[in-house]
Design a protein around this motif. Sequence first.
Motif, mmCIF file in Angstrom:
data_model
loop_
_atom_site.group_PDB
_atom_site.id
_atom_site.type_symbol
_atom_site.label_atom_id
_atom_site.label_comp_id
_atom_site.label_asym_id
_atom_site.label_seq_id
_atom_site.Cartn_x
_atom_site.Cartn_y
_atom_site.Cartn_z
ATOM 1 N N PRO A 1 39.835 7.298 21.772
ATOM 2 C CA PRO A 1 40.842 8.296 22.154
ATOM 3 C C PRO A 1 42.216 8.067 21.564
ATOM 4 O O PRO A 1 42.956 9.017 21.324
ATOM 5 C CB PRO A 1 40.875 8.190 23.686
ATOM 6 N N ASN A 2 42.599 6.829 21.296
ATOM 7 C CA ASN A 2 43.939 6.540 20.783
ATOM 8 C C ASN A 2 43.970 6.283 19.281
ATOM 9 O O ASN A 2 44.983 5.827 18.749
ATOM 10 C CB ASN A 2 44.527 5.328 21.517
ATOM 11 N N GLU A 3 42.881 6.593 18.599
ATOM 12 C CA GLU A 3 42.819 6.341 17.167
ATOM 13 C C GLU A 3 43.606 7.393 16.404
ATOM 14 O O GLU A 3 43.584 8.582 16.746
ATOM 15 C CB GLU A 3 41.369 6.330 16.694
ATOM 16 N N ASP A 4 44.305 6.966 15.368
ATOM 17 C CA ASP A 4 45.077 7.878 14.524
ATOM 18 C C ASP A 4 44.118 8.842 13.829
ATOM 19 O O ASP A 4 43.209 8.406 13.117
ATOM 20 C CB ASP A 4 45.854 7.079 13.478
ATOM 21 N N PRO B 1 40.216 14.651 16.261
ATOM 22 C CA PRO B 1 39.040 14.205 17.029
ATOM 23 C C PRO B 1 39.299 14.046 18.525
ATOM 24 O O PRO B 1 38.382 14.219 19.328
ATOM 25 C CB PRO B 1 38.695 12.856 16.373
ATOM 26 N N LYS B 2 40.518 13.760 18.895
ATOM 27 C CA LYS B 2 40.849 13.584 20.311
ATOM 28 C C LYS B 2 40.692 14.883 21.100
ATOM 29 O O LYS B 2 40.332 14.868 22.282
ATOM 30 C CB LYS B 2 42.285 13.070 20.432
ATOM 31 N N TYR B 3 40.949 16.022 20.450
ATOM 32 C CA TYR B 3 40.940 17.308 21.140
ATOM 33 C C TYR B 3 39.810 18.231 20.685
ATOM 34 O O TYR B 3 39.812 19.411 21.022
ATOM 35 C CB TYR B 3 42.270 18.035 20.911
ATOM 36 N N SER C 1 55.833 9.490 12.965
ATOM 37 C CA SER C 1 54.861 8.420 12.769
ATOM 38 C C SER C 1 53.442 8.819 13.148
ATOM 39 O O SER C 1 52.529 8.003 13.039
ATOM 40 C CB SER C 1 55.279 7.192 13.598
ATOM 41 N N HIS C 2 53.234 10.049 13.588
ATOM 42 C CA HIS C 2 51.895 10.459 13.990
ATOM 43 C C HIS C 2 51.736 11.963 13.790
ATOM 44 O O HIS C 2 52.705 12.702 13.578
ATOM 45 C CB HIS C 2 51.632 10.108 15.463
ATOM 46 N N VAL C 3 50.498 12.429 13.860
ATOM 47 C CA VAL C 3 50.204 13.860 13.783
ATOM 48 C C VAL C 3 50.795 14.552 15.003
ATOM 49 O O VAL C 3 50.719 14.045 16.120
ATOM 50 C CB VAL C 3 48.673 14.078 13.728
#
Length: 307
Positions: free
Chosen positions: A237-240, A155-157, A92-94
Amino acid sequence: MTAELQKRQSLLGVPKHDLIQDVPTRWNSSHSMIERLCEQRRVLNDIMLDEKITKKDHASLLLKDHEWDLLDQLSVFFKDFSEVTTFMSTESHVSLSHIYPIVCGLIRKNSIVNSDNPIIRKARESVISELQRRYSPTDEDIGKSILILASFLDPKYKALNFLSKEQKKVCMGEIESRMDDIPLRDSIPSSNDDSQPPAKRARKPSGIDYLTQFSPEKEKSTRENELENYLSDRIQPNEDPLLWWRKNEEKYPVLSKLAKKFLGVPATSVPPERFFSSAGLIITKLRNRLSSELVDKIIFLHKNKFT
């Protein structure tokens, strides 16, 4: 035994859960088994000490206090790995962009935490040694790897705080090189409108054409600006990351191409293996005449449905 277990659970106020057995082919079953044993410690000790239930030949199976303490420490030690494998196995996620941040985090945590128990200490040393051997997190050239590029495009990392300065420079150089390989005209999103405007007559050359032509230097400058803007752009930070790139595709036309290329790659073999399981549930003795084309379509719809 099950009835007696439930009876003692009610008397001692322990959660009414069954025991879990270790399965060699299940990654997290060892942790689940140990965690459940620790939860049911009072019940199991009570049963093992009851001579009416436990035979004398089985009395040696009663764990000592130091053995229970070891299981408690092992449960805490395995918990991180259990959560990581569960997280990395979902669809369900990257997942690819998380590999190196998680690896570096596990190495850092197990390097800092000290344990008086020699078994736990040995386990931590073994984990660090294996992670370093398999992933080479201190190698400067890992900045060119697909795993690091995927982390940068998440984008988070994107700050790559888990890498050294030298590794970051290598990664940035690789990103710039791959951006140069993408023609700018191919990176501009096309309109969804299928209607074609009427053809226009060719414009005659003008004396100011030399001012409006797009030179390679200008194209390079545009790509550099795109990279700088991406690094300075604020994110949630928690955006897909896939949704983030969809919203910012026009803002970062070249980088979005790279994001589509790398972020869609699964980090483990679990999702492909689930395809075989899905096919086994679809093709049964009562549904054995489905064509391969129809099975492919059913699996595709099942794996790509939105919940």
